[in-house]
Design a protein around this motif. Structure first.
Motif, PDB file in Angstrom:
ATOM      1  N   GLU A 102      -6.258  13.797  -5.633  1.00 28.74           N
ATOM      2  CA  GLU A 102      -6.196  13.925  -4.163  1.00 28.74           C
ATOM      3  C   GLU A 102      -5.064  14.740  -3.624  1.00 28.74           C
ATOM      4  OE1 GLU A 102      -9.034  10.040  -4.533  1.00 28.74           O
ATOM      5  OE2 GLU A 102      -7.151   9.636  -3.704  1.00 28.74           O
ATOM      6  N   ALA A 103      -4.480  15.216  -3.843  1.00 24.53           N
ATOM      7  CA  ALA A 103      -3.598  15.819  -2.868  1.00 24.53           C
ATOM      8  C   ALA A 103      -3.024  17.492  -3.371  1.00 24.53           C
ATOM      9  CB  ALA A 103      -2.200  15.254  -1.917  1.00 24.53           C
ATOM     10  N   ALA A 104      -3.903  17.330  -4.477  1.00 25.33           N
ATOM     11  CA  ALA A 104      -3.118  18.739  -4.745  1.00 25.33           C
ATOM     12  C   ALA A 104      -3.642  20.235  -3.738  1.00 25.33           C
ATOM     13  CB  ALA A 104      -3.344  19.045  -6.387  1.00 25.33           C
ATOM     14  N   PRO A 105      -2.924  21.311  -4.090  1.00 20.52           N
ATOM     15  CA  PRO A 105      -3.100  22.635  -3.130  1.00 20.52           C
ATOM     16  C   PRO A 105      -3.974  22.858  -3.946  1.00 20.52           C
ATOM     17  CG  PRO A 105      -0.641  21.663  -3.466  1.00 20.52           C
ATOM     18  CD  PRO A 105      -1.042  20.976  -4.457  1.00 20.52           C
ATOM     19  N   VAL A 106      -4.296  22.846  -5.052  1.00 19.49           N
ATOM     20  CA  VAL A 106      -5.708  23.628  -5.506  1.00 19.49           C
ATOM     21  C   VAL A 106      -6.310  22.588  -6.305  1.00 19.49           C
ATOM     22  CG1 VAL A 106      -7.034  25.780  -6.338  1.00 19.49           C
ATOM     23  CG2 VAL A 106      -4.976  26.252  -4.887  1.00 19.49           C
ATOM     24  N   THR A 107      -7.588  22.321  -6.733  1.00 21.21           N
ATOM     25  CA  THR A 107      -8.170  22.654  -7.463  1.00 21.21           C
ATOM     26  C   THR A 107      -9.639  23.045  -7.998  1.00 21.21           C
ATOM     27  OG1 THR A 107      -8.795  20.325  -6.144  1.00 21.21           O
ATOM     28  CG2 THR A 107      -7.593  19.731  -7.778  1.00 21.21           C
ATOM     29  N   GLY A 108     -10.421  22.824  -8.799  1.00 22.20           N
ATOM     30  CA  GLY A 108     -11.569  23.542  -8.802  1.00 22.20           C
ATOM     31  C   GLY A 108     -12.015  23.741 -10.417  1.00 22.20           C
ATOM     32  N   THR A 158      -2.329  13.861   1.550  1.00 19.22           N
ATOM     33  CA  THR A 158      -2.162  12.725   0.873  1.00 19.22           C
ATOM     34  C   THR A 158      -3.464  12.239  -0.196  1.00 19.22           C
ATOM     35  OG1 THR A 158      -3.022  11.821   2.688  1.00 19.22           O
ATOM     36  CG2 THR A 158      -0.387  12.316   3.049  1.00 19.22           C
ATOM     37  N   GLY A 159      -3.250  11.521  -0.203  1.00 20.00           N
ATOM     38  CA  GLY A 159      -3.901  10.575  -2.081  1.00 20.00           C
ATOM     39  C   GLY A 159      -3.638   9.488  -2.326  1.00 20.00           C
ATOM     40  N   PRO A 178       0.825  -1.219   0.198  1.00 19.10           N
ATOM     41  CA  PRO A 178       0.222  -0.128  -0.088  1.00 19.10           C
ATOM     42  C   PRO A 178       1.187   1.280  -0.267  1.00 19.10           C
ATOM     43  CG  PRO A 178      -0.704  -1.532   1.607  1.00 19.10           C
ATOM     44  CD  PRO A 178       0.725  -2.274   1.553  1.00 19.10           C
ATOM     45  N   ALA A 179       0.410   1.722  -1.113  1.00 20.20           N
ATOM     46  CA  ALA A 179       1.454   3.907  -1.020  1.00 20.20           C
ATOM     47  C   ALA A 179       0.255   4.864  -1.332  1.00 20.20           C
ATOM     48  CB  ALA A 179       2.628   3.291  -2.182  1.00 20.20           C
ATOM     49  N   ARG A 180       0.622   6.100  -1.185  1.00 18.65           N
ATOM     50  CA  ARG A 180       0.175   7.034  -0.504  1.00 18.65           C
ATOM     51  C   ARG A 180       1.117   8.108  -1.413  1.00 18.65           C
ATOM     52  NH1 ARG A 180      -2.486   7.562   5.051  1.00 18.65           N
ATOM     53  NH2 ARG A 180       0.148   8.517   6.291  1.00 18.65           N
ATOM     54  N   TYR A 181       0.287   9.141  -2.026  1.00 18.14           N
ATOM     55  CA  TYR A 181       1.057  10.393  -2.423  1.00 18.14           C
ATOM     56  C   TYR A 181       0.642  11.208  -1.170  1.00 18.14           C
ATOM     57  CZ  TYR A 181       2.056  14.187  -5.280  1.00 18.14           C
ATOM     58  OH  TYR A 181       2.432  15.480  -5.960  1.00 18.14           O
ATOM     59  N   VAL A 182       1.981  12.381  -0.966  1.00 17.52           N
ATOM     60  CA  VAL A 182       1.922  12.908  -0.150  1.00 17.52           C
ATOM     61  C   VAL A 182       2.461  14.535  -0.447  1.00 17.52           C
ATOM     62  CG1 VAL A 182       3.165  13.910   2.245  1.00 17.52           C
ATOM     63  CG2 VAL A 182       2.867  11.064   1.958  1.00 17.52           C
ATOM     64  N   SER A 183       2.009  15.760  -0.542  1.00 24.86           N
ATOM     65  CA  SER A 183       1.969  17.249  -1.086  1.00 24.86           C
ATOM     66  C   SER A 183       2.324  17.607   0.069  1.00 24.86           C
ATOM     67  CB  SER A 183       0.963  17.729  -1.823  1.00 24.86           C
ATOM     68  OG  SER A 183      -0.192  17.788  -0.813  1.00 24.86           O
ATOM     69  N   GLY A 184       3.629  18.221   0.308  1.00 25.52           N
ATOM     70  CA  GLY A 184       2.949  19.556   1.147  1.00 25.52           C
ATOM     71  C   GLY A 184       4.881  20.438   1.251  1.00 25.52           C
ATOM     72  N   HIS A 203       6.625  20.692  -1.930  1.00 28.79           N
ATOM     73  CA  HIS A 203       6.678  19.881  -2.716  1.00 28.79           C
ATOM     74  C   HIS A 203       6.497  17.969  -2.448  1.00 28.79           C
ATOM     75  CE1 HIS A 203      10.452  16.731  -2.990  1.00 28.79           C
ATOM     76  NE2 HIS A 203      10.373  16.984  -2.098  1.00 28.79           N
ATOM     77  N   ALA A 204       6.069  17.097  -3.247  1.00 30.60           N
ATOM     78  CA  ALA A 204       5.785  15.957  -2.953  1.00 30.60           C
ATOM     79  C   ALA A 204       6.222  14.717  -2.737  1.00 30.60           C
ATOM     80  CB  ALA A 204       5.235  15.894  -4.293  1.00 30.60           C
ATOM     81  N   TRP A 205       6.256  13.443  -2.435  1.00 31.76           N
ATOM     82  CA  TRP A 205       7.151  12.955  -1.935  1.00 31.76           C
ATOM     83  C   TRP A 205       5.755  11.164  -1.453  1.00 31.76           C
ATOM     84  CZ3 TRP A 205       6.265  16.940   1.385  1.00 31.76           C
ATOM     85  CH2 TRP A 205       6.120  17.008   2.387  1.00 31.76           C
ATOM     86  N   VAL A 206       6.427  10.411  -0.818  1.00 35.28           N
ATOM     87  CA  VAL A 206       5.337   9.403  -0.944  1.00 35.28           C
ATOM     88  C   VAL A 206       5.374   8.697   0.482  1.00 35.28           C
ATOM     89  CG1 VAL A 206       5.616   8.587  -3.185  1.00 35.28           C
ATOM     90  CG2 VAL A 206       7.196   7.987  -2.048  1.00 35.28           C
ATOM     91  N   GLU A 207       4.728   7.454   0.852  1.00 28.16           N
ATOM     92  CA  GLU A 207       4.663   6.914   2.098  1.00 28.16           C
ATOM     93  C   GLU A 207       3.944   5.423   1.594  1.00 28.16           C
ATOM     94  OE1 GLU A 207       3.262  10.554   5.916  1.00 28.16           O
ATOM     95  OE2 GLU A 207       1.744   9.149   4.772  1.00 28.16           O
TER      96      GLU A 207
END
Length: 266
Positions: free
Chosen positions: A241-247, A235-236, A183-189, A203-207
């Protein structure tokens, strides 16, 4: 333990007035075993906050509407976060989303021949060692190059090009880790950098979830596990699913976007 001050500004300018629009913001850091949010404020010029909610990834989401007829929207988020180094080990899984969800591939992470070839470079080993080897293999195969990729690129496109940015590194790692059954997920921060305060992007990394440890972070682009310089925000399953701004919006043709991030130690 260190304390960071963060300023994240997003500004949209339009040649034509916007008749209607909504934006989802995921800019608010989370409280975790490694970080405590001391203060966080988001100000909006050209729109208004309609509501706040937590999504199924436990991200804090702010729903912003455009002021009718506006030609600009300025979103300014600012705050302080206290952080400690946990060697990238966030710990046990929390929240309503089941772990098996993070085995699900998305359009951006669907594996193909490129991911399969990459996995052949990763030797058999205990899973934590194998994930570190995977991170190194991704960085070696997809060199970090600003402007080499597009925001909507998939993992396979980044592998084909052999270049990309942190978002691309994350998508390739996610695709390969899930193909291994991890199992893995995207992280923004946000990331405190050694040579600058002002940055032009988050920045972006993973867990990845490792039995006995829980969620473990991997910053492919920098070749390390996150330490006290990393501020987790959202996270997403992938960037979407983790973007700072969507719309979306109606009207407002010819958009000009400006993003500035400042991260400084207090």
């Amino acid at each position: 333990m260190i304390r960071l001050r963060i300023l994240h500004t997003t500004e949209y300018r339009f040649d034509d007035p916007v008749r209607y629009g909504l934006q989802q913001l995921r800019k608010t850091p989370k409280n975790t075993r490694a970080q405590t949010v001391l203060r966080w404020v988001t100000d909006i010029d050209g729109g208004q906050r309609e509501l706040n909610f937590d999504d199924f990834h436990r991200n804090r989401v702010e729903l912003i509407s455009f002021a009718p007829g506006t030609r600009s929207l300025l979103i300014r988020s600012e705050g302080e976060v206290e952080l400690s180094d946990v060697s990238g080990v966030l710990g046990a899984h929390e929240g309503a989303a089941p772990l098996w969800l993070f085995l699900r591939q998305t359009v951006r992470t669907k594996p193909g021949s490129g991911v399969r070839a990459l996995l052949r470079q990763v030797p058999e080993a205990p899973i934590l060692d194998r994930l570190h080897a995977l991170s190194a293999a991704v960085a070696q195969t997809v060199r970090y190059e600003i402007g080499a990729s597009a925001p909507d690129w998939t993992a396979e496109q980044a592998l084909d090009a052999g270049a990309g940015v942190c978002q691309d590194h994350a998508h390739v790692f996610l695709s390969a880790a899930r193909a291994l059954g991890v199992p893995a997920r995207y992280v923004s921060g946000y990331l405190l950098m050694d040579d600058r305060v002002t940055q032009d992007a988050t920045h972006a990394w993973v867990e990845a979830h490792v039995d006995g440890l829980g969620w473990v972070g991997f910053d492919v682009s920098n070749g390390i596990s996150p330490d006290e310089r990393y501020v987790r925000v959202a996270t997403g399953l992938d960037y979407g699913e983790a973007a700072p701004v969507t719309g979306s919006r109606i009207g407002g043709a010819a958009e000009e976007l400006s993003v500035q991030v400042e991260v400084a130690q207090q």
